[in-house]
Design a protein around this motif. Structure first.
Motif, PDB file in Angstrom:
ATOM      1  N   GLY A  62      17.314   0.108   0.141  1.00 42.10           N
ATOM      2  CA  GLY A  62      17.256  -1.327   0.447  1.00 42.10           C
ATOM      3  C   GLY A  62      15.888  -1.866   0.098  1.00 42.10           C
ATOM      4  O   GLY A  62      15.348  -1.607  -0.980  1.00 42.10           O
ATOM      5  N   GLY A  63      15.281  -2.619   1.010  1.00 43.61           N
ATOM      6  CA  GLY A  63      13.926  -3.110   0.788  1.00 43.61           C
ATOM      7  C   GLY A  63      12.857  -2.142   1.234  1.00 43.61           C
ATOM      8  O   GLY A  63      11.671  -2.494   1.269  1.00 43.61           O
ATOM      9  N   GLY A  64      13.245  -0.919   1.591  1.00 48.32           N
ATOM     10  CA  GLY A  64      12.292   0.106   2.001  1.00 48.32           C
ATOM     11  C   GLY A  64      11.845   0.004   3.445  1.00 48.32           C
ATOM     12  O   GLY A  64      10.941   0.731   3.873  1.00 48.32           O
ATOM     13  N   GLU A  65      12.499  -0.859   4.238  1.00 46.88           N
ATOM     14  CA  GLU A  65      12.034  -1.110   5.603  1.00 46.88           C
ATOM     15  C   GLU A  65      12.095   0.133   6.497  1.00 46.88           C
ATOM     16  O   GLU A  65      11.144   0.433   7.229  1.00 46.88           O
ATOM     17  CB  GLU A  65      12.860  -2.236   6.249  1.00 46.88           C
ATOM     18  CG  GLU A  65      12.712  -3.591   5.584  1.00 46.88           C
ATOM     19  CD  GLU A  65      13.695  -3.807   4.432  1.00 46.88           C
ATOM     20  OE1 GLU A  65      13.749  -4.935   3.922  1.00 46.88           O
ATOM     21  OE2 GLU A  65      14.407  -2.844   4.051  1.00 46.88           O
ATOM     22  N   VAL A  66      13.213   0.848   6.455  1.00 43.50           N
ATOM     23  CA  VAL A  66      13.375   2.016   7.338  1.00 43.50           C
ATOM     24  C   VAL A  66      12.448   3.144   6.898  1.00 43.50           C
ATOM     25  O   VAL A  66      11.792   3.788   7.735  1.00 43.50           O
ATOM     26  CB  VAL A  66      14.840   2.474   7.363  1.00 43.50           C
ATOM     27  CG1 VAL A  66      14.998   3.737   8.204  1.00 43.50           C
ATOM     28  CG2 VAL A  66      15.731   1.368   7.911  1.00 43.50           C
ATOM     29  N   PRO A  78       5.260  13.552   3.202  1.00 46.07           N
ATOM     30  CA  PRO A  78       5.546  14.603   2.220  1.00 46.07           C
ATOM     31  C   PRO A  78       4.632  14.472   0.998  1.00 46.07           C
ATOM     32  O   PRO A  78       4.173  13.370   0.663  1.00 46.07           O
ATOM     33  CB  PRO A  78       7.004  14.324   1.840  1.00 46.07           C
ATOM     34  CG  PRO A  78       7.565  13.550   2.994  1.00 46.07           C
ATOM     35  CD  PRO A  78       6.430  12.721   3.506  1.00 46.07           C
ATOM     36  N   ALA A  79       4.379  15.561   0.336  1.00 45.84           N
ATOM     37  CA  ALA A  79       3.573  15.512  -0.887  1.00 45.84           C
ATOM     38  C   ALA A  79       4.256  14.668  -1.953  1.00 45.84           C
ATOM     39  O   ALA A  79       3.589  13.995  -2.760  1.00 45.84           O
ATOM     40  CB  ALA A  79       3.328  16.925  -1.403  1.00 45.84           C
ATOM     41  N   LEU A  80       5.584  14.680  -1.962  1.00 47.62           N
ATOM     42  CA  LEU A  80       6.375  13.875  -2.896  1.00 47.62           C
ATOM     43  C   LEU A  80       7.430  13.117  -2.105  1.00 47.62           C
ATOM     44  O   LEU A  80       8.207  13.728  -1.371  1.00 47.62           O
ATOM     45  CB  LEU A  80       7.055  14.768  -3.937  1.00 47.62           C
ATOM     46  CG  LEU A  80       8.158  14.113  -4.792  1.00 47.62           C
ATOM     47  CD1 LEU A  80       7.569  13.034  -5.698  1.00 47.62           C
ATOM     48  CD2 LEU A  80       8.919  15.161  -5.601  1.00 47.62           C
ATOM     49  N   THR A  81       7.438  11.794  -2.254  1.00 50.73           N
ATOM     50  CA  THR A  81       8.507  10.983  -1.664  1.00 50.73           C
ATOM     51  C   THR A  81       9.003  10.013  -2.726  1.00 50.73           C
ATOM     52  O   THR A  81       8.209   9.306  -3.361  1.00 50.73           O
ATOM     53  CB  THR A  81       8.030  10.182  -0.438  1.00 50.73           C
ATOM     54  OG1 THR A  81       7.385  11.052   0.478  1.00 50.73           O
ATOM     55  CG2 THR A  81       9.209   9.516   0.256  1.00 50.73           C
ATOM     56  N   ALA A  82      10.320   9.992  -2.911  1.00 52.30           N
ATOM     57  CA  ALA A  82      10.936   9.072  -3.867  1.00 52.30           C
ATOM     58  C   ALA A  82      12.056   8.316  -3.163  1.00 52.30           C
ATOM     59  O   ALA A  82      12.556   8.743  -2.113  1.00 52.30           O
ATOM     60  CB  ALA A  82      11.490   9.836  -5.073  1.00 52.30           C
ATOM     61  N   ALA A  83      12.443   7.194  -3.753  1.00 53.10           N
ATOM     62  CA  ALA A  83      13.537   6.396  -3.205  1.00 53.10           C
ATOM     63  C   ALA A  83      14.308   5.780  -4.352  1.00 53.10           C
ATOM     64  O   ALA A  83      13.737   5.455  -5.398  1.00 53.10           O
ATOM     65  CB  ALA A  83      13.004   5.303  -2.282  1.00 53.10           C
ATOM     66  N   THR A  84      15.613   5.616  -4.158  1.00 54.50           N
ATOM     67  CA  THR A  84      16.433   4.923  -5.142  1.00 54.50           C
ATOM     68  C   THR A  84      16.959   3.625  -4.545  1.00 54.50           C
ATOM     69  O   THR A  84      17.140   3.503  -3.336  1.00 54.50           O
ATOM     70  CB  THR A  84      17.634   5.763  -5.606  1.00 54.50           C
ATOM     71  OG1 THR A  84      18.532   5.961  -4.505  1.00 54.50           O
ATOM     72  CG2 THR A  84      17.189   7.097  -6.171  1.00 54.50           C
ATOM     73  N   GLU A  85      17.207   2.658  -5.424  1.00 57.87           N
ATOM     74  CA  GLU A  85      17.813   1.388  -5.013  1.00 57.87           C
ATOM     75  C   GLU A  85      18.437   0.752  -6.245  1.00 57.87           C
ATOM     76  O   GLU A  85      17.899   0.834  -7.349  1.00 57.87           O
ATOM     77  CB  GLU A  85      16.765   0.458  -4.399  1.00 57.87           C
ATOM     78  CG  GLU A  85      17.263  -0.941  -4.061  1.00 57.87           C
ATOM     79  CD  GLU A  85      18.494  -0.958  -3.151  1.00 57.87           C
ATOM     80  OE1 GLU A  85      19.337  -1.855  -3.322  1.00 57.87           O
ATOM     81  OE2 GLU A  85      18.617  -0.071  -2.278  1.00 57.87           O
ATOM     82  N   GLY A  86      19.605   0.119  -6.054  1.00 59.77           N
ATOM     83  CA  GLY A  86      20.335  -0.415  -7.190  1.00 59.77           C
ATOM     84  C   GLY A  86      20.238  -1.909  -7.389  1.00 59.77           C
ATOM     85  O   GLY A  86      20.538  -2.400  -8.481  1.00 59.77           O
ATOM     86  N   TRP A  87      19.862  -2.668  -6.360  1.00 60.92           N
ATOM     87  CA  TRP A  87      19.852  -4.129  -6.484  1.00 60.92           C
ATOM     88  C   TRP A  87      18.454  -4.589  -6.859  1.00 60.92           C
ATOM     89  O   TRP A  87      17.490  -4.338  -6.109  1.00 60.92           O
ATOM     90  CB  TRP A  87      20.298  -4.764  -5.172  1.00 60.92           C
ATOM     91  CG  TRP A  87      20.607  -6.224  -5.279  1.00 60.92           C
ATOM     92  CD1 TRP A  87      21.256  -6.864  -6.288  1.00 60.92           C
ATOM     93  CD2 TRP A  87      20.271  -7.239  -4.322  1.00 60.92           C
ATOM     94  NE1 TRP A  87      21.357  -8.205  -6.029  1.00 60.92           N
ATOM     95  CE2 TRP A  87      20.759  -8.461  -4.829  1.00 60.92           C
ATOM     96  CE3 TRP A  87      19.622  -7.225  -3.097  1.00 60.92           C
ATOM     97  CZ2 TRP A  87      20.605  -9.669  -4.151  1.00 60.92           C
ATOM     98  CZ3 TRP A  87      19.470  -8.417  -2.415  1.00 60.92           C
ATOM     99  CH2 TRP A  87      19.959  -9.622  -2.938  1.00 60.92           C
ATOM    100  N   PRO A  88      18.268  -5.240  -8.023  1.00 58.46           N
ATOM    101  CA  PRO A  88      16.920  -5.568  -8.509  1.00 58.46           C
ATOM    102  C   PRO A  88      16.007  -6.268  -7.498  1.00 58.46           C
ATOM    103  O   PRO A  88      14.828  -5.876  -7.387  1.00 58.46           O
ATOM    104  CB  PRO A  88      17.199  -6.434  -9.741  1.00 58.46           C
ATOM    105  CG  PRO A  88      18.501  -5.913 -10.259  1.00 58.46           C
ATOM    106  CD  PRO A  88      19.303  -5.578  -9.030  1.00 58.46           C
ATOM    107  N   PRO A  89      16.472  -7.280  -6.736  1.00 55.21           N
ATOM    108  CA  PRO A  89      15.537  -7.880  -5.761  1.00 55.21           C
ATOM    109  C   PRO A  89      15.032  -6.876  -4.733  1.00 55.21           C
ATOM    110  O   PRO A  89      13.881  -6.945  -4.289  1.00 55.21           O
ATOM    111  CB  PRO A  89      16.376  -8.981  -5.103  1.00 55.21           C
ATOM    112  CG  PRO A  89      17.414  -9.332  -6.123  1.00 55.21           C
ATOM    113  CD  PRO A  89      17.743  -8.030  -6.795  1.00 55.21           C
ATOM    114  N   ASN A  90      15.898  -5.937  -4.341  1.00 53.22           N
ATOM    115  CA  ASN A  90      15.464  -4.906  -3.395  1.00 53.22           C
ATOM    116  C   ASN A  90      14.514  -3.907  -4.038  1.00 53.22           C
ATOM    117  O   ASN A  90      13.602  -3.399  -3.379  1.00 53.22           O
ATOM    118  CB  ASN A  90      16.668  -4.166  -2.824  1.00 53.22           C
ATOM    119  CG  ASN A  90      17.298  -4.883  -1.655  1.00 53.22           C
ATOM    120  OD1 ASN A  90      16.745  -5.847  -1.128  1.00 53.22           O
ATOM    121  ND2 ASN A  90      18.468  -4.427  -1.241  1.00 53.22           N
ATOM    122  N   VAL A  91      14.723  -3.594  -5.313  1.00 55.77           N
ATOM    123  CA  VAL A  91      13.804  -2.685  -6.009  1.00 55.77           C
ATOM    124  C   VAL A  91      12.392  -3.257  -5.975  1.00 55.77           C
ATOM    125  O   VAL A  91      11.418  -2.552  -5.664  1.00 55.77           O
ATOM    126  CB  VAL A  91      14.261  -2.453  -7.468  1.00 55.77           C
ATOM    127  CG1 VAL A  91      13.212  -1.648  -8.235  1.00 55.77           C
ATOM    128  CG2 VAL A  91      15.602  -1.733  -7.508  1.00 55.77           C
TER     129      VAL A  91
END
Length: 261
Positions: A62-66, A78-91
């Protein structure tokens, strides 16, 4: 702005239709809609797990809030943290929000394969994924790695859904049942550590809150627009005015799964 109690039906419709929908910040609903929270406290529990992980992935952030909350409250990141998101405004929103935590946000459609190599992560997490792609989750997890997530359960907010769409088939109501998801996860090579489920009270205090909810949670009433559903919106507005808050119930389940070693 006119007081909430004196706003006309048309003013409330316009307000609900104008509120931005990007991200998973629900603070606008304060005073106009409520939803009880699950007893397990997902974001706080997630902080604990992130503090023990060396490489973590948040799916459909989402918007990364959680994730922002959890990383802020984790004992360490973590040494590495990644996130995925599909909706451009949320990215865009998630990238800005999570930059201080050095999180890599990757634009990836919800139905696309996860854009990471096999066995990259020791922890994969998600809050309210549209659909869990178990084969992909298992693929990017290391042996012994964990999936920790809060999912939307079966028939969630169906009082709202059926007010607008009419009675829904039983198959659709049960589509997100935790037993079904657990079996699919186990077929992909994950073993169940814990599954918990709760049914939670929701209240909508005005029609603007209903409009904003249906614009934000777009899978509830697919294709929802104010114009397309104006007669039903009018009927629900009159019901709320006459009887008070419209009551519905959300369902949530917590998954903790582990990849076979």
């Amino acid at each position: 702005m006119a007081d909430k109690q004196t706003r006309t039906y048309e003013e409330l419709l316009a307000e609900g239709a104008a509120v931005p929908t990007e991200g998973w910040d629900f603070s606008w609903f304060e005073g106009r809609a409520t939803e009880a929270r699950p007893s397990w406290g997902y974001a706080t529990a997630l902080a604990g797990r992130l503090g023990e992980a060396d490489a973590a992935l948040d799916i459909q952030t989402g918007g990364g809030e959680v994730l922002d909350f959890a990383l802020t409250h984790a004992a360490r990141s973590p040494a590495l943290t990644a996130a995925t998101e599909g909706w451009p405004p949320n990215v865009t929103k998630a990238t800005a929000r999570l930059r201080p935590h050095r999180v890599t946000v990757v634009a990836s459609a919800e139905d696309a394969p996860l854009p990471f190599a096999d066995e990259t992560f020791g922890l994969v997490v998600s809050r309210h994924p549209v659909r869990a792609h178990w084969d992909e989750i298992a693929r990017v997890l290391r042996p012994g790695g964990a999936y920790f997530a809060q999912h939307v359960g079966p028939g969630s907010a169906y009082e709202v859904v059926e007010f607008f769409l009419g009675p829904q088939p039983g198959e659709q109501r049960e589509a997100r049942h935790p037993d079904r998801e657990r079996r699919a996860a186990e077929a992909a090579g994950l073993e169940t550590v814990d599954v918990r489920a709760e049914r939670l009270r929701m209240e909508f205090h005005d029609i603007a809150a209903v409009v904003h909810f249906l614009r934000k949670v777009i899978w509830m009433v697919p294709g929802f627009t104010v114009e397309a559903y104006r007669p039903r919106l009018r009927a629900l507005h009159e019901r709320i005015e006459a009887e008070g808050a419209f009551v519905a119930h959300s369902t949530r389940h917590l998954f903790e799964l582990r990849k076979h070693c």
